[in-house]
Design a protein around this motif. Structure first.
Motif, PDB file in Angstrom:
ATOM      1  N   HIS A 165       0.832  -1.208   0.000  1.00  0.00           N
ATOM      2  CA  HIS A 165       0.000   0.000   0.000  1.00  0.00           C
ATOM      3  C   HIS A 165       0.869   1.262   0.000  1.00  0.00           C
ATOM      4  N   THR A 166       2.039   1.171   0.657  1.00  0.00           N
ATOM      5  CA  THR A 166       3.088   2.191   0.585  1.00  0.00           C
ATOM      6  C   THR A 166       4.431   1.453   0.568  1.00  0.00           C
ATOM      7  N   ALA A 167       5.504   2.223   0.629  1.00  0.00           N
ATOM      8  CA  ALA A 167       6.830   1.593   0.667  1.00  0.00           C
ATOM      9  C   ALA A 167       7.179   1.060   2.054  1.00  0.00           C
ATOM     10  N   GLY A 168       6.363   1.380   3.062  1.00  0.00           N
ATOM     11  CA  GLY A 168       6.773   1.017   4.425  1.00  0.00           C
ATOM     12  C   GLY A 168       5.659   0.491   5.310  1.00  0.00           C
ATOM     13  N   ASP A 169       4.784  -0.356   4.769  1.00  0.00           N
ATOM     14  CA  ASP A 169       3.709  -0.902   5.613  1.00  0.00           C
ATOM     15  C   ASP A 169       4.237  -1.980   6.537  1.00  0.00           C
ATOM     16  N   ILE A 170       3.722  -1.996   7.746  1.00  0.00           N
ATOM     17  CA  ILE A 170       3.997  -3.116   8.658  1.00  0.00           C
ATOM     18  C   ILE A 170       2.672  -3.673   9.179  1.00  0.00           C
ATOM     19  N   ILE A 179      -3.956 -13.535  15.759  1.00  0.00           N
ATOM     20  CA  ILE A 179      -4.688 -12.313  15.387  1.00  0.00           C
ATOM     21  C   ILE A 179      -3.730 -11.387  14.645  1.00  0.00           C
ATOM     22  N   LEU A 180      -4.178 -10.874  13.511  1.00  0.00           N
ATOM     23  CA  LEU A 180      -3.341 -10.001  12.686  1.00  0.00           C
ATOM     24  C   LEU A 180      -4.005  -8.647  12.464  1.00  0.00           C
ATOM     25  N   PHE A 181      -3.277  -7.585  12.792  1.00  0.00           N
ATOM     26  CA  PHE A 181      -3.662  -6.229  12.399  1.00  0.00           C
ATOM     27  C   PHE A 181      -2.883  -5.938  11.107  1.00  0.00           C
ATOM     28  N   ALA A 182      -3.589  -5.884   9.993  1.00  0.00           N
ATOM     29  CA  ALA A 182      -2.918  -5.862   8.683  1.00  0.00           C
ATOM     30  C   ALA A 182      -2.739  -4.468   8.116  1.00  0.00           C
ATOM     31  N   GLY A 183      -3.253  -3.436   8.800  1.00  0.00           N
ATOM     32  CA  GLY A 183      -3.180  -2.097   8.219  1.00  0.00           C
ATOM     33  C   GLY A 183      -3.870  -2.091   6.859  1.00  0.00           C
ATOM     34  N   ASP A 184      -3.444  -1.194   5.979  1.00  0.00           N
ATOM     35  CA  ASP A 184      -4.097  -1.083   4.671  1.00  0.00           C
ATOM     36  C   ASP A 184      -3.576  -2.094   3.658  1.00  0.00           C
ATOM     37  N   LEU A 185      -2.760  -3.065   4.093  1.00  0.00           N
ATOM     38  CA  LEU A 185      -2.338  -4.117   3.154  1.00  0.00           C
ATOM     39  C   LEU A 185      -3.486  -5.043   2.802  1.00  0.00           C
ATOM     40  N   THR A 194      -4.701   2.818  -3.610  1.00  0.00           N
ATOM     41  CA  THR A 194      -3.391   2.394  -4.106  1.00  0.00           C
ATOM     42  C   THR A 194      -2.608   3.558  -4.720  1.00  0.00           C
ATOM     43  N   GLY A 195      -2.959   4.773  -4.327  1.00  0.00           N
ATOM     44  CA  GLY A 195      -2.326   5.950  -4.919  1.00  0.00           C
ATOM     45  C   GLY A 195      -0.848   6.112  -4.590  1.00  0.00           C
ATOM     46  N   ASP A 196      -0.362   5.387  -3.579  1.00  0.00           N
ATOM     47  CA  ASP A 196       1.053   5.443  -3.214  1.00  0.00           C
ATOM     48  C   ASP A 196       1.660   4.038  -3.207  1.00  0.00           C
ATOM     49  N   ALA A 197       1.031   3.157  -3.997  1.00  0.00           N
ATOM     50  CA  ALA A 197       1.319   1.725  -3.857  1.00  0.00           C
ATOM     51  C   ALA A 197       2.300   1.196  -4.889  1.00  0.00           C
ATOM     52  N   PHE A 198       2.668  -0.051  -4.651  1.00  0.00           N
ATOM     53  CA  PHE A 198       3.532  -0.827  -5.540  1.00  0.00           C
ATOM     54  C   PHE A 198       2.710  -2.054  -5.930  1.00  0.00           C
ATOM     55  N   HIS A 199       1.910  -1.891  -6.987  1.00  0.00           N
ATOM     56  CA  HIS A 199       0.891  -2.906  -7.311  1.00  0.00           C
ATOM     57  C   HIS A 199       1.495  -4.278  -7.596  1.00  0.00           C
ATOM     58  N   GLY A 200       2.619  -4.279  -8.313  1.00  0.00           N
ATOM     59  CA  GLY A 200       3.241  -5.550  -8.674  1.00  0.00           C
ATOM     60  C   GLY A 200       3.682  -6.326  -7.439  1.00  0.00           C
ATOM     61  N   ASP A 201       4.421  -5.666  -6.542  1.00  0.00           N
ATOM     62  CA  ASP A 201       4.903  -6.333  -5.320  1.00  0.00           C
ATOM     63  C   ASP A 201       3.756  -6.725  -4.405  1.00  0.00           C
ATOM     64  N   PHE A 287      -7.138   8.070  -8.354  1.00  0.00           N
ATOM     65  CA  PHE A 287      -5.772   8.148  -7.811  1.00  0.00           C
ATOM     66  C   PHE A 287      -5.056   6.807  -8.004  1.00  0.00           C
ATOM     67  N   ASN A 288      -5.808   5.731  -7.820  1.00  0.00           N
ATOM     68  CA  ASN A 288      -5.240   4.389  -7.981  1.00  0.00           C
ATOM     69  C   ASN A 288      -4.729   4.161  -9.404  1.00  0.00           C
ATOM     70  N   VAL A 289      -5.593   4.457 -10.371  1.00  0.00           N
ATOM     71  CA  VAL A 289      -5.219   4.165 -11.762  1.00  0.00           C
ATOM     72  C   VAL A 289      -4.071   5.070 -12.211  1.00  0.00           C
ATOM     73  N   GLN A 290      -4.079   6.319 -11.738  1.00  0.00           N
ATOM     74  CA  GLN A 290      -2.973   7.215 -12.097  1.00  0.00           C
ATOM     75  C   GLN A 290      -1.647   6.692 -11.559  1.00  0.00           C
ATOM     76  N   ARG A 291      -1.651   6.227 -10.312  1.00  0.00           N
ATOM     77  CA  ARG A 291      -0.404   5.684  -9.747  1.00  0.00           C
ATOM     78  C   ARG A 291       0.028   4.408 -10.485  1.00  0.00           C
ATOM     79  N   LEU A 292      -0.916   3.542 -10.783  1.00  0.00           N
ATOM     80  CA  LEU A 292      -0.559   2.307 -11.485  1.00  0.00           C
ATOM     81  C   LEU A 292       0.015   2.631 -12.862  1.00  0.00           C
ATOM     82  N   TRP A 293      -0.584   3.607 -13.519  1.00  0.00           N
ATOM     83  CA  TRP A 293      -0.079   4.032 -14.840  1.00  0.00           C
ATOM     84  C   TRP A 293       1.376   4.475 -14.715  1.00  0.00           C
ATOM     85  N   ASP A 294       1.651   5.270 -13.702  1.00  0.00           N
ATOM     86  CA  ASP A 294       3.036   5.720 -13.452  1.00  0.00           C
ATOM     87  C   ASP A 294       3.955   4.517 -13.210  1.00  0.00           C
TER      88      ASP A 294
END
Ligand SMILES: [Zn+2]
Length: 320
Positions: A165-170, A179-185, A194-201, A287-294
């Protein structure tokens, strides 16, 4: 009909639900608004996520205080986004923990993200005047950090699973309770941002690593708590499928020399029947599609969203 910008038209209060997931383990969900959590140690509490303002965080703490009066020793931030971090002052935590990249991202784009998110989601910023400034993590790590809870409470494992979702999710993992707190992953019946995401990874190795933990209860970034293996797997599968549809349709449009607007239309058309009624779907998609396009253009490090760039992309893709 012109769609209101992002979530600026979403002003109705949400019903909040505090769930006790196990003795001393709490999640607060709010019908698709960002979720928060807390875990009790022997004589302290670890809070997970800070909300957008100290006022909003204080409302969560008021509910938590009906269950425990232990002080918050650690505040864990799953990632840098303003709606997850700017309420930190309310916790008076001894330490604010995050991934090293989260600290880097706050330094690089925290101010711009604050302005952007406030305009996108004004309701979440109730009590904006109570924010003292950016939140600075003082305890960072890159792979894994174990917090011993003491008193027979076991360990809380903070884990990086790869770029997503970002470069630094935990994620925050309680192996004793599974029990898992997954954040926005992972989102459970809420749309992905996904506007700041790394869709492939994210859609491959990162979600594989999340799934490998074998959670039996999962608190996603938004949406209801997933209880049981089947519900956890469904939430992870739903997240992966959202990303895969975005990747497939956008690659297809690019392959035939199409435009980002065409990719937006193709992604919207395929996702809408399944995800269209879920929280923040229309808000996120441009925002998602624009980031993925980039990303597919080879822009590895996500471009910074500003209030101005938000409006420009929104008008171009969602303005009809
Ligand atoms: Zn986020």
């Amino acid at each position: 009909m012109v769609k209101p910008f992002a979530s600026s038209g979403d002003l109705g209060e949400k019903t909040e639900t505090l769930e006790v997931l196990a003795p001393g383990v709490y999640a607060l969900t709010a019908e698709g608004d960002p979720n928060v959590g807390a875990v009790e140690g022997e004589d302290f509490v670890v809070a997970f996520e800070a909300r957008a303002t100290p006022l909003m965080a204080g409302r969560w703490l008021d509910q938590l205080r009906q269950h425990t009066d232990k002080p918050v020793k650690y505040l864990v931030l799953s990632h840098y986004h303003a709606v997850r971090t700017l309420g930190a002052a309310a916790f008076s935590a001894s330490s604010v923990i995050a991934h090293e990249q989260t600290r880097v991202l706050i330094a690089e784009r925290g101010e711009a993200d604050w302005a952007s998110e406030r305009e996108r989601m004004p309701r979440l910023f109730t009590g904006h005047e109570t924010i003292p400034g950016l939140t600075w993590p003082d305890l960072t790590f890159t792979d894994r950090l174990t917090v011993p809870l003491g008193g027979g409470h076991g360990d809380l494992v903070l884990q990086y699973c790869g770029r997503g979702h970002t470069a630094g999710d935990i994620v925050a993992w309680l192996p004793g309770h599974k029990i898992l707190f997954a954040g926005d992953l992972v989102e459970a019946q809420a749309a992905l941002y996904t506007g700041d995401a790394f869709h492939g990874d994210w859609s491959t190795g990162t979600l594989d690593r999340v799934a490998e933990l074998g959670a039996e209860v999962l608190v996603g970034g938004r949406g209801a708590v997933a209880h049981g293996r089947a519900a956890v797997e469904a939430a992870i599968a739903q997240t992966r499928s959202f990303l895969t549809v975005m990747l497939d349709r956008t690659r297809e449009v690019r392959g035939r020399g199409g435009s980002v607007a065409e990719a937006f239309a193709a992604v919207h058309k395929e996702l809408e029947p399944t995800f269209g009624r879920w929280p923040i779907f229309e808000h996120c998609l441009p925002f998602n599609v624009q980031r993925l396009w980039d990303e597919l253009d080879g822009i590895d490090w996500p471009r910074i969203w500003t209030a101005e760039r938000d409006r420009e992309v929104w008008a171009r893709l969602q303005g009809e």
